[in-house]
Design an enzyme around this catalytic site. Structure first.
Site, PDB file in Angstrom:
ATOM      1  N   LYS A 157      61.163  39.653-106.113  1.00  0.00           N
ATOM      2  CA  LYS A 157      59.778  40.480-105.185  1.00  0.00           C
ATOM      3  C   LYS A 157      59.425  39.676-104.757  1.00  0.00           C
ATOM      4  O   LYS A 157      58.697  38.289-104.440  1.00  0.00           O
ATOM      5  CB  LYS A 157      58.361  40.067-107.214  1.00  0.00           C
TER       6      LYS A 157
HETATM    7  N1  PMP Z   1      58.815  48.563-108.028  1.00  0.00           N
HETATM    8  C1  PMP Z   1      58.188  47.405-107.665  1.00  0.00           C
HETATM    9  C2  PMP Z   1      58.889  47.838-105.783  1.00  0.00           C
HETATM   10  C3  PMP Z   1      57.205  46.684-107.284  1.00  0.00           C
HETATM   11  O1  PMP Z   1      56.518  46.479-106.345  1.00  0.00           O
HETATM   12  C4  PMP Z   1      56.772  46.864-108.848  1.00  0.00           C
HETATM   13  C5  PMP Z   1      55.296  46.088-108.838  1.00  0.00           C
HETATM   14  N2  PMP Z   1      56.080  44.760-109.322  1.00  0.00           N
HETATM   15  C6  PMP Z   1      57.416  47.204-109.610  1.00  0.00           C
HETATM   16  C7  PMP Z   1      58.526  48.575-109.465  1.00  0.00           C
HETATM   17  C8  PMP Z   1      56.857  48.327-111.029  1.00  0.00           C
HETATM   18  O2  PMP Z   1      56.817  46.317-112.072  1.00  0.00           O
HETATM   19  P1  PMP Z   1      56.370  45.949-113.152  1.00  0.00           P
HETATM   20  O3  PMP Z   1      55.869  46.713-114.168  1.00  0.00           O
HETATM   21  O4  PMP Z   1      56.741  44.467-114.118  1.00  0.00           O
HETATM   22  O5  PMP Z   1      54.655  45.707-112.502  1.00  0.00           O
END
Ligand code: PMP
Length: 307
Positions: A157
């Site tokens: 991330k």
């Molecule tokens: N894809 C992206 C690009 C994101 O930024 C997020 C948000 N964190 C997600 C998927 C979903 O991830 P999560 O369920 O861990 O929040």
């Protein structure tokens, strides 16, 4: 959006106004930071604020940091403890969002990842819905492509990579859509601008594999587990073609912010009946019970703040 009152900054909780970096900050200039997003749900009946899967979120956070050659003594457990203290300090009695950030803190000129000072900051703030039409979103396929694992790894991330998400989101919103789906360079569907995606075809729930430039979402993992164990569905990870989405029976996006957002139209084409379908409706209900700590089976995912 109101600013937080406090921040975890350079190892202690300080007033938010004291958590500042200079304009030469490496992460600000080059995007050399990684972040997380964790929700805390306020359960009014038990007067408790439950962090949802913070250990899993912080495991991913530290993995993302590792991709940027960051080294910390912190563990998922120690970061969860800090987060609990921060939320207690804020004293929230409402749903909240936690934003941890690990960043290259040096104030220097020069693009690199190594031999830099790495810092962690965490803030939290009240938070409700992210996608306003979360029962009937209209999404489009973006003209942008998803960052590739060999460009900027989507499984980390990484702050700089979110310029890609920002291009995708802004173009979609300015064209009147609620969100956008993005394709990989090979044309397969990757994810949303900040959500993983699922389609239902002939009773089978299908989502792209982790090798398709997706963020390995915690909500994705939660939805897969709940779909299998609570709804008895078969869940398959495989590549998805763009036109499969146009003809699927149901479609939804998952994310900490987006939770489970039902998509009922894609590029002006109705998905299924054009209304939120039964599987998405049921999964949203199960998910809501779980995140608010109302399902004892999944209580290990709910970490109470006020104890
Ligand atoms: N894809 C992206 C690009 C994101 O930024 C997020 C948000 N964190 C997600 C998927 C979903 O991830 P999560 O369920 O861990 O929040």
């Amino acid at each position: 959006m109101a600013l937080p009152n406090y921040a975890y900054f350079k190892g202690s909780i300080v007033p938010y106004g004291e958590a500042k970096v200079g304009v030469l900050n490496h992460a600000l200039n080059y995007g050399t930071a990684v972040f997380g997003g964790i929700r805390a749900y306020w359960n009014g009946d038990s007067e408790q604020l439950y962090l949802f899967r913070p250990i899993d979120h912080y495991k991913r956070f530290l993995s993302s940091a590792k991709l940027l050659c960051m080294e910390f003594d912190n563990t998922p457990e120690s970061l969860t403890k800090v987060t609990i203290n921060l939320l207690k300090e804020e004293g929230f009695r409402c749903n909240a969002y936690v934003r941890p950030l690990a960043y290259k803190a040096d104030e220097i000129i020069g693009v690199k990842l190594h031999d830099l000072q790495d810092e962690i900051a965490i803030v939290s703030l009240p938070f409700e819905r992210y996608v306003s039409n979360d029962t009937n979103a209209h999404v489009t396929f973006s003209s942008w492509r998803r960052v590739d694992d060999n460009v900027i790894p989507a499984r980390g991330k990484i702050s700089g990579a979110y310029v890609n998400s920002a291009f995708i989101k802004t173009d979609a919103l300015r064209s009147g859509f609620d969100e956008a789906l993005v394709l990989n360079e090979d044309g397969h569907v990757s994810e949303g601008s900040a959500e993983n995606i699922f389609m239902l075809r002939d009773g089978v729930l299908i989502t792209p594999p982790v090798t398709d430039n997706i963020l390995e979402g915690i909500t994705r993992r939660t939805a897969m587990e709940l779909a299998r164990s609570e709804l008895g569905l078969t869940v398959v990870e495989r590549q998805i073609d763009r036109t499969e989405v146009y003809i699927c029976d149901e479609f939804f996006m998952t994310g900490t912010a987006a939770q489970i957002t039902a998509v009922t139209r894609v590029d002006h084409r109705p998905i299924g009946s054009g209304q939120m379908g039964p599987v998405t409706t049921q999964l949203r209900g199960v998910f809501e019970d779980v995140v608010y700590g109302r399902n004892s089976e999944y209580r290990h995912w709910n970490v109470p703040v006020y104890v």
